[in-house]
Write a protein that holds these residues in place. Structure first.
Motif, short mmCIF file in Angstrom:
data_model
loop_
_atom_site.label_atom_id
_atom_site.label_comp_id
_atom_site.label_asym_id
_atom_site.label_seq_id
_atom_site.Cartn_x
_atom_site.Cartn_y
_atom_site.Cartn_z
N ARG A 106 7.86 -3.94 2.58
CA ARG A 106 8.57 -2.72 2.23
C ARG A 106 9.12 -2.74 0.81
O ARG A 106 9.48 -1.71 0.27
N MET A 123 5.45 13.76 13.45
CA MET A 123 5.98 14.42 12.26
C MET A 123 4.92 15.38 11.70
O MET A 123 3.73 15.13 11.82
N PHE A 131 8.16 10.81 4.11
CA PHE A 131 8.75 9.63 4.75
C PHE A 131 9.19 8.55 3.76
O PHE A 131 10.32 8.07 3.80
N GLY A 132 8.28 8.18 2.87
CA GLY A 132 8.56 7.10 1.93
C GLY A 132 9.76 7.38 1.03
O GLY A 132 10.44 6.46 0.58
N LYS A 134 12.30 9.57 2.03
CA LYS A 134 13.48 9.74 2.89
C LYS A 134 14.09 8.41 3.31
O LYS A 134 15.28 8.34 3.58
N VAL A 135 13.28 7.38 3.43
CA VAL A 135 13.83 6.11 3.90
C VAL A 135 14.42 5.25 2.79
O VAL A 135 14.88 4.15 3.03
N ARG A 183 0.67 10.60 1.42
CA ARG A 183 1.81 9.82 1.90
C ARG A 183 1.90 8.50 1.14
O ARG A 183 2.99 8.07 0.76
N ALA A 184 0.73 7.88 0.91
CA ALA A 184 0.72 6.59 0.22
C ALA A 184 1.14 6.73 -1.23
O ALA A 184 1.71 5.82 -1.82
N THR A 187 5.53 7.40 -2.97
CA THR A 187 6.51 6.49 -3.55
C THR A 187 6.08 6.00 -4.93
O THR A 187 6.63 5.03 -5.44
N ALA B 178 6.60 0.49 7.20
CA ALA B 178 7.15 -0.66 6.47
C ALA B 178 6.65 -0.64 5.02
O ALA B 178 7.43 -0.87 4.09
N LEU B 180 5.85 1.87 3.35
CA LEU B 180 6.50 2.98 2.63
C LEU B 180 7.95 2.67 2.33
O LEU B 180 8.66 3.51 1.80
#
Lengths: 397, 283
Positions: A106, A123, A131-132, A134-135, A183-184, A187, B178, B180
């Motif tokens: 991570r 989702m 997601f990436g 938000k976390v 998504r990838a 970030t 993980a 991400l």
């Protein structure tokens, strides 16, 4: 085909946009740094079987590298090691200037596209992509509007903007693939890893997405490593190809290096159809093993070691020359196959042990039943005294 | 049209009709008729009389105790069950297979035996009983014993319903999360649990229904003290044995209604799940 080329200013590389609003400090710095990957002495053992053995590999910044090999060669394991998903490996691993050997997945800031995409089923597409972001810990998390803007931008980038509110189950394979990619990329990883990214797509979509992915890689300035078992795919997309076999790195090189100077017969064979001859090279003279021993050799590769050798050729590199010498090979049959004639030729009159070679269809095809000799001057040779020092010849060949 | 009809072919022909009739006949005879007779008995002297029996102090105490047991046991078992399912599906460790069998033990063992075990361990003559009694801790014939017995009996439900869902989910999504940047807790709360949420709720409801209705194990450890250690099922038995028919059946009817609601909620949940899956398949 590449429609983003026509979209003007909206298509500027996404990562620069987000860096502009200052919302993501650390990640942007990481992205700015050199992003190559280097592995030193990486080994990984499953139980007692080594999955990956002593790999040294360097991927340059901005390079598109393909990891190829037959199934069980360890290519996915190697990709998972780079991603941090495979604990318990030996050796060291650096992404850019940063040693990440002991950094958990991570914290590596890697983009990973899974073979089956692994989208979050509960989702929406937009939530998957967000997601990436938000976390992230509160300190580095962009605010809600920045995230929404970024998601919209990414969906636009991968050309699935109208699907933002859908769930993964409602998407086609190609659409899921694009969402997984968005998504990838959310970030802003400097390194993108792809595990058999085209495996689940039908052939037509596959070709289109392949071209598109390569263009995206270039445009965003990513470093990408892709695992595939399809050598044609690797040859088309990658800058360099790493061929793995039984957990070892067999050879790394550009497609033309691998084609012109394969390190082992395996590499040559893996990248395309081959015809293979074994024999002994002594005092400048090559004698093929039975059943080809009696067939007249009308040409042999110029540089060849002394001793036992293996010759490997593409089917179109084997030249057949008509000859009436004793022991000449015999043409069994001829078939037209596109730009070539597919010629079956056997070392003896009874047609056993025939091989298939390709002759350009621009030339008149040999007639079945006629005799010929072999010109193997375009062969890659392996083995021989000169060769054995530095090169491994696989057992079983 | 129910969601199932889009998957299963509709019944055709006389044999299918006969089967349908038989199925409904059995359901009527063995499920619906007894329930109807239960309500009939409970309400024989009128709603007022039935309601009055529920206001009896002992009945109220039983209802309170049952509610308390459910309020404690269900959350504990939901948490432990989720944890157990997670550990059993995500990790390979020594003794995993044995643990899988052990988790099913409460399903196969008689509840009476399960109750007796606790008496053996913590009863006045039990292994740890005297030592605990010396410190003023009372397990059997008190709330802790009832809780332990109920926990034991209802343990498998959440684990067994959640495990297949977690198994089907696989590790991919967790690994994707993980990579991400999500930490363990974030992965658990945002990815793992939402994916198995429906199964977890379903298991929890089953666990609730069972905790409400548990008789055997609780009967052994509780000592049947009216107004103190009697849960609703125990009190129903006491009332029945004391020929207080209306009170017994009123309380039984109440229990049946609550359990019915719990099971109904579970059915609704599954029906919705099926509908959503069908909608997904349509698009």
């Amino acid at each position: 085909m590449l429609s983003f080329d026509t979209r003007g200013p909206a298509a500027v590389p996404a990562r620069r946009d987000l860096r502009g609003d200052g919302a993501v400090g650390e990640a942007a710095d990481a992205a700015a740094a050199a992003a190559g990957v280097s592995l030193h002495g990486v080994s990984c053992v499953f139980g007692r079987t080594p999955a990956v053995r002593d790999i040294d590999l360097t991927v340059a910044n901005g390079e598109f590298m393909a990891l190829v090999g037959p199934s069980g060669a360890g290519k996915t394991t190697l990709l998972r090691i780079i991603a941090g998903l495979q604990p318990g490996y030996e050796g060291s691993l650096a992404i850019g200037p940063r040693d990440v050997t002991d950094v958990p997945a991570r914290a590596r800031n890697i983009g990973f596209v899974f073979q089956n995409y692994a989208l979050f089923r509960h989702m929406t597409v937009a939530a998957n992509v967000a997601f990436g972001l938000k976390v992230r810990p509160r300190a580095t998390r962009p605010d809600r509007h920045a995230i929404a803007a970024r998601v919209a931008e990414l969906l636009e980038l991968v050309q699935v903007a109208p699907l933002a509110k859908r769930y993964p189950a409602q998407l086609s394979g190609g659409q899921r693939q694009r969402v997984a990619l968005a998504r990838a990329l959310a970030t802003e990883p400097a390194l993108l890893l792809l595990d058999e990214p085209f495996g689940a797509l039908d052939p037509l979509v596959r070709k289109e997405i392949r071209t598109w992915l390569r263009a995206l890689h270039d445009r965003l300035g990513l470093t990408s490593i892709m695992v595939t078992h399809d050598q044609a795919e690797a040859l088309e997309v990658a800058d360099r190809i790493a061929v793995l076999r039984d957990g070892r790195l067999e050879q790394v090189g550009t497609p033309s290096e691998l084609e012109d100077h394969p390190a082992t017969p395996f590499v040559h064979q893996f990248l395309g159809e081959t015809v293979r001859f074994d024999g002994v090279h002594e005092h400048g003279r090559l004698r093929l093993d039975p059943p080809w021993s009696a067939v007249p050799l009308l040409g042999q590769p110029p540089a060849m070691g002394e001793g036992r050798v293996s010759l490997s050729l593409r089917p179109y590199e084997v030249a057949l020359r008509p000859t009436a010498e004793p022991g000449a090979a015999r043409i069994v049959d001829v078939q037209r196959a596109g730009a070539f004639h597919r010629v079956r030729v056997a070392p003896t009159g009874d047609g056993r042990d025939a091989i298939e070679v390709l002759a350009p269809s621009s030339e008149p095809p040999p007639r079945p039943g006629t005799t010929c000799g072999l010109d193997l001057s375009r062969a890659r040779s392996f083995g021989g005294d000169r060769e054995t020092a530095g090169r491994r010849i696989a057992v079983g060949w | 049209m129910s969601a199932a009809s889009s998957v299963r072919p509709a019944a055709h022909g006389p044999s299918a009709w006969a089967l349908t009739l038989a199925a409904w006949g059995v359901a009527l005879l063995f499920l619906i008729l007894p329930l109807l007779s239960l309500f009939h008995e409970a309400l024989r002297q009128g709603v007022r009389a039935a309601a009055a029996t529920l206001r009896d102090p002992d009945a109220l105490s039983a209802i309170r105790l049952s509610a308390l047991v459910v309020a404690i046991v269900v959350p504990v078992n939901a948490a432990c069950g989720l944890f157990a399912a997670y550990a059993l599906t995500r990790f390979d460790f020594p003794g995993r297979a044995a643990l899988l069998v052990l988790i099913e033990l409460p399903l196969s063992i008689s509840p009476v035996v399960a109750g007796l075990v606790w008496v053996l361990l913590f009863g006045a003559e039990g292994w740890f009983g005297p030592a605990l009694a010396a410190h003023g801790v009372r397990i059997t014939f008190a709330l802790p014993g009832i809780l332990l017995a109920t926990l034991f009996v209802t343990f498998p439900f959440v684990t067994r319903t959640v495990m297949p869902a977690m198994e089907a989910q696989g590790r991919d999504q967790e690994e994707a999360a993980a990579i991400l940047g999500a930490g363990f807790l974030s992965v658990l709360l945002r990815v793992t649990l939402p994916e198995v949420g429906a199964a977890a709720v379903s298991g929890t409801l089953l666990c609730t229904a069972r905790a409400l209705g548990e008789f055997g194990a609780v009967s052994v450890v509780s000592g049947h003290i009216p107004g103190q250690t009697e849960t609703v099922p125990l009190h129903i038995e006491t009332l029945y044995n004391g020929y207080e028919t209306v009170a017994a059946f009123s309380l039984a009817a109440l229990l049946a209604v609550v359990s019915g609601l719990v099971v109904g909620a579970r059915g609704l949940l599954e029906w919705q799940g099926q509908r959503r899956r069908r909608d997904d398949a349509l698009v």
